[in-house]
Design a protein around this motif. Structure first.
Motif, mmCIF file in Angstrom:
data_model
loop_
_atom_site.group_PDB
_atom_site.id
_atom_site.type_symbol
_atom_site.label_atom_id
_atom_site.label_comp_id
_atom_site.label_asym_id
_atom_site.label_seq_id
_atom_site.Cartn_x
_atom_site.Cartn_y
_atom_site.Cartn_z
ATOM 1 N N GLU A 1 -10.870 5.721 -6.416
ATOM 2 C CA GLU A 1 -11.371 4.296 -6.229
ATOM 3 C C GLU A 1 -10.252 3.651 -5.278
ATOM 4 O O GLU A 1 -10.868 2.714 -4.796
ATOM 5 C CB GLU A 1 -11.500 3.952 -7.659
ATOM 6 C CG GLU A 1 -12.172 4.964 -8.516
ATOM 7 C CD GLU A 1 -11.951 3.759 -9.751
ATOM 8 O OE1 GLU A 1 -10.729 3.192 -10.421
ATOM 9 O OE2 GLU A 1 -13.176 4.182 -10.884
ATOM 10 N N ARG A 2 -9.167 3.344 -5.235
ATOM 11 C CA ARG A 2 -8.142 3.049 -4.352
ATOM 12 C C ARG A 2 -8.309 3.611 -2.589
ATOM 13 O O ARG A 2 -8.498 2.608 -2.819
ATOM 14 C CB ARG A 2 -6.375 3.138 -4.876
ATOM 15 C CG ARG A 2 -5.233 2.547 -4.077
ATOM 16 C CD ARG A 2 -5.192 1.276 -4.397
ATOM 17 N NE ARG A 2 -4.248 0.844 -3.675
ATOM 18 C CZ ARG A 2 -4.171 -0.441 -3.374
ATOM 19 N NH1 ARG A 2 -5.060 -1.069 -3.671
ATOM 20 N NH2 ARG A 2 -2.712 -0.860 -2.734
ATOM 21 N N ASN A 3 -8.369 4.985 -2.759
ATOM 22 C CA ASN A 3 -9.077 5.304 -1.222
ATOM 23 C C ASN A 3 -9.779 4.557 -0.786
ATOM 24 O O ASN A 3 -9.818 4.195 0.297
ATOM 25 C CB ASN A 3 -8.515 6.459 -1.078
ATOM 26 C CG ASN A 3 -9.258 7.361 0.471
ATOM 27 O OD1 ASN A 3 -7.777 7.477 0.473
ATOM 28 N ND2 ASN A 3 -10.217 7.345 0.426
ATOM 29 N N GLU B 1 -11.441 1.755 -1.726
ATOM 30 C CA GLU B 1 -11.226 0.313 -1.791
ATOM 31 C C GLU B 1 -10.126 0.659 0.022
ATOM 32 O O GLU B 1 -10.654 -1.164 0.435
ATOM 33 C CB GLU B 1 -10.504 -0.541 -2.937
ATOM 34 C CG GLU B 1 -11.036 -0.666 -4.445
ATOM 35 C CD GLU B 1 -10.061 -1.100 -5.822
ATOM 36 O OE1 GLU B 1 -9.045 -0.809 -5.058
ATOM 37 O OE2 GLU B 1 -10.747 -0.747 -6.641
ATOM 38 N N LEU B 2 -9.178 1.107 0.206
ATOM 39 C CA LEU B 2 -8.889 0.563 1.585
ATOM 40 C C LEU B 2 -9.153 1.367 2.563
ATOM 41 O O LEU B 2 -8.926 0.650 3.636
ATOM 42 C CB LEU B 2 -7.260 1.243 1.162
ATOM 43 C CG LEU B 2 -6.298 0.946 -0.371
ATOM 44 C CD1 LEU B 2 -5.282 1.635 -0.626
ATOM 45 C CD2 LEU B 2 -5.798 -0.326 -0.053
ATOM 46 N N GLU C 1 0.858 -1.638 0.340
ATOM 47 C CA GLU C 1 -0.512 0.192 0.282
ATOM 48 C C GLU C 1 0.615 1.445 -0.254
ATOM 49 O O GLU C 1 0.453 1.883 -0.838
ATOM 50 C CB GLU C 1 -1.088 -0.185 1.234
ATOM 51 C CG GLU C 1 -1.902 -1.309 1.062
ATOM 52 C CD GLU C 1 -3.159 -0.949 2.556
ATOM 53 O OE1 GLU C 1 -2.771 -0.083 3.517
ATOM 54 O OE2 GLU C 1 -3.726 -1.837 2.146
ATOM 55 N N GLN D 1 -4.114 14.116 -2.873
ATOM 56 C CA GLN D 1 -3.643 12.949 -1.960
ATOM 57 C C GLN D 1 -3.677 12.817 -0.751
ATOM 58 O O GLN D 1 -3.870 12.596 0.210
ATOM 59 C CB GLN D 1 -2.473 12.364 -2.574
ATOM 60 C CG GLN D 1 -2.109 11.252 -1.827
ATOM 61 C CD GLN D 1 -0.557 10.828 -2.711
ATOM 62 O OE1 GLN D 1 0.731 11.079 -2.806
ATOM 63 N NE2 GLN D 1 -0.733 9.239 -2.969
ATOM 64 N N HIS E 1 3.206 4.575 -7.731
ATOM 65 C CA HIS E 1 2.262 3.797 -8.940
ATOM 66 C C HIS E 1 1.440 5.228 -9.339
ATOM 67 O O HIS E 1 -0.197 4.896 -8.688
ATOM 68 C CB HIS E 1 1.371 3.065 -8.897
ATOM 69 C CG HIS E 1 0.587 2.146 -9.319
ATOM 70 N ND1 HIS E 1 1.139 1.406 -9.863
ATOM 71 C CD2 HIS E 1 -0.733 1.471 -9.500
ATOM 72 C CE1 HIS E 1 0.446 1.015 -11.290
ATOM 73 N NE2 HIS E 1 -0.960 1.440 -10.622
ATOM 74 N N ARG F 1 -8.571 7.298 -10.107
ATOM 75 C CA ARG F 1 -8.364 6.097 -9.507
ATOM 76 C C ARG F 1 -7.512 6.177 -8.318
ATOM 77 O O ARG F 1 -8.426 5.570 -7.238
ATOM 78 C CB ARG F 1 -7.164 5.524 -10.898
ATOM 79 C CG ARG F 1 -7.108 4.672 -10.189
ATOM 80 C CD ARG F 1 -5.857 3.116 -11.144
ATOM 81 N NE ARG F 1 -4.959 4.272 -12.457
ATOM 82 C CZ ARG F 1 -3.432 3.990 -11.249
ATOM 83 N NH1 ARG F 1 -3.994 3.269 -10.334
ATOM 84 N NH2 ARG F 1 -2.404 4.837 -12.274
ATOM 85 N N LEU F 2 -7.497 7.376 -7.415
ATOM 86 C CA LEU F 2 -6.791 7.838 -6.649
ATOM 87 C C LEU F 2 -7.889 7.615 -5.776
ATOM 88 O O LEU F 2 -7.773 7.507 -3.992
ATOM 89 C CB LEU F 2 -6.295 9.125 -6.690
ATOM 90 C CG LEU F 2 -6.051 9.438 -5.259
ATOM 91 C CD1 LEU F 2 -3.918 8.530 -4.830
ATOM 92 C CD2 LEU F 2 -5.636 10.914 -4.906
ATOM 93 N N HIS G 1 2.223 1.459 -3.275
ATOM 94 C CA HIS G 1 1.115 2.533 -4.221
ATOM 95 C C HIS G 1 1.198 4.027 -4.349
ATOM 96 O O HIS G 1 1.771 4.488 -5.100
ATOM 97 C CB HIS G 1 0.452 1.434 -4.240
ATOM 98 C CG HIS G 1 -0.902 1.980 -4.842
ATOM 99 N ND1 HIS G 1 -1.185 1.381 -6.390
ATOM 100 C CD2 HIS G 1 -2.088 3.323 -4.781
ATOM 101 C CE1 HIS G 1 -1.902 2.096 -7.082
ATOM 102 N NE2 HIS G 1 -2.292 2.327 -6.286
#
Length: 478
Positions: free
Chosen positions: A351-353, A355-356, A327, A385, A334, A348-349, A330
């Protein structure tokens, strides 16, 4: 003299009264013949030159003036004979030998016999001349300091009109002083600063609300060739009676900005390197250790040894450490802004946040915004971010919204991050601003914009990075 005498006699003033008044005037009144000989000298002459009438009547007038001879008088007489009045400032010689400055006026009149004579007056203006000299000397000294200064120095009036423009400012903006003095200072600003300047100045004069004066600010300047460059302003205000003058100290920070960008590039490179090391190096090692420990746990369990459960717990912890390292990797490395663009990367940032953290994080971009320069996109990405991380980790938010938009006239680009976390007051922002907030502000300044942290009417925390579109276009060309 006869004309003056006749006037006062006709108005019931006696000759003695007339002479008394003439002698008590603070300035010299005299009569000259056309040869330049003094015929009459009032009491004011003694106040100005130190001579009594008996000491000077019958003498040539040019003896009263330093460096002036009969030729000068002949030239002046020629001028007077044309029917013109003479007015000049000359240096005179006092009876004690000292030099005095005089305001001299002369005209031709007729005496009682119809003969032309010269009526002259003179006032001592030495104090005025001394003040003018000191003012001139002070101005010359000020101009010398302005011209010697390495920073651009501009003075403007309350209307924003340029009064002074020093040599350093000439070199900085590419204009000669004569090209901008008398023009509005907004001439030196790109859009939208140009359109906002007069309104800002008007608001300040009406309300006293300061945004730059006495505070300083980093903005953009526009050269004569149209190029835009970063500058740092320090503005001071001086009031002379009803007049207000603003002095603007300007520093070209182009080299500083270039160096800062290089440092950030290096830092970003290190960030990526560390991310790859975490992912490919540490991550793989942890995966390997986790696999070995799981196999060991199975063997211990197969042999009925009690340590099997403990080894399995160790394997689980190593697997969690591996996931955490990945993580981190990433977040550090990434990002493929070059290929996918800022809008896709921000989406995508979020979406990723989500998910986590399992916290809703929504991205919106109502405008089609194209940012060609990778470093510009990277700064905006890192600001988003950091704002999201602050919202989740420190603000304890349960909802986050990210928006990238251009305002109505497309003069500004805005990155907005809102969250429903606990937030903090303006006082706390100033007092406890950590590295994250300072880094976001720093990145905003690099882009020529500003970062504001406010609270919405609903109590949400709002982080806004606002950048003039002209600065984005300029940065895209660098």
């Amino acid at each position: 003299m006869s004309h003056l005498k006749e006037y006062y006699l006709n108005n019931s003033v006696g000759e003695r009264d007339l002479r008394t008044m003439m002698d008590n005037l603070p300035r010299l009144v005299m009569l000259l013949d056309l040869e330049g000989t003094i015929l009459y000298w009032n009491g004011g002459g003694e106040k100005v030159f130190g001579y009594k009438a008996g000491e000077i009547v019958g003498k040539p007038v040019w003896r009263l003036y330093s460096g002036r001879e009969s030729d000068n008088f002949i030239d002046e007489l020629s001028f007077l004979k044309k029917g013109e009045d003479l007015s000049l400032e000359v240096e005179g010689r006092h009876k004690d030998g000292s030099r005095i400055w005089l305001d001299v006026k002369r005209t031709i009149i007729e005496n009682s016999r119809g003969e032309p004579v010269i009526l002259g007056t003179a006032s001592d203006i030495s104090l005025q001349k001394k003040a003018e000299f000191e003012l001139t000397k002070s101005q010359a000294r000020t101009e010398a300091i302005l011209e010697a200064a390495t920073e651009g120095i501009i003075t403007i009036d309350r209307e924003g009109i340029i009064q002074n423009f020093n040599q350093a400012a000439e070199e900085m903006f590419g204009y000669r002083s004569g090209e901008v003095v008398g023009k509005n200072v907004s001439k030196l600003m790109p859009s939208p600063y140009q359109e906002e300047h007069d309104q800002y100045l008007e608001n300040y004069l009406e309300t006293g609300e300061r945004k730059i004066i006495g505070i300083g600010r980093q903005v953009r300047g526009k050269r004569k060739d149209g190029s835009v460059f970063p500058i740092e302003l320090a503005v001071s205000e001086v009031q002379f009676g009803d007049e207000i003058i603003f002095t603007v100290l300007i520093k070209d920070i182009s080299s500083q900005r270039k160096l800062e960008n290089e440092i950030l590039k290096i830092a970003e490179g290190e960030r990526r390197r560390i991310g790859h090391e975490l992912h490919d190096g540490l991550g793989q090692m942890l995966s390997g250790i986790s696999l070995i420990s799981r196999n060991l746990a199975r063997k211990l369990e197969a042999n009925g040894l009690p340590a099997a459960d403990e080894v399995l717990e160790i394997s689980k912890m190593i697997r969690e450490a591996d996931e955490h390292a990945r993580e981190l990797a990433h977040g550090l490395a990434h990002i493929d802004l070059e290929n996918e663009g800022l809008q896709a990367a921000l989406s995508r940032l979020c979406e990723r946040n989500e998910e986590l953290t399992e916290i809703p994080c929504v991205f919106e971009c109502p405008n089609d915004i194209e940012i060609e320069k990778l470093t510009v996109a990277l700064h905006l990405y890192r600001i988003a971010q950091e704002a999201i991380n602050n919202a989740v980790k420190h603000g304890q938010a349960t909802k986050v919204f990210v928006r990238l938009e251009a305002n109505e006239n497309k003069k500004r680009l805005q990155l907005v991050v809102e969250d429903n976390g606990k937030g903090f007051s303006a006082t706390e922002k100033e007092k406890h601003a950590g590295m994250g907030i300072n880094t976001m502000k720093y990145r905003s300044h690099i882009l020529g914009g500003k970062l504001n942290i406010t609270e919405t009417p609903e109590g949400w925390t709002r982080v806004i990075c606002s950048i003039p579109s002209a600065d984005i276009e300029t940065l895209n060309k660098i």
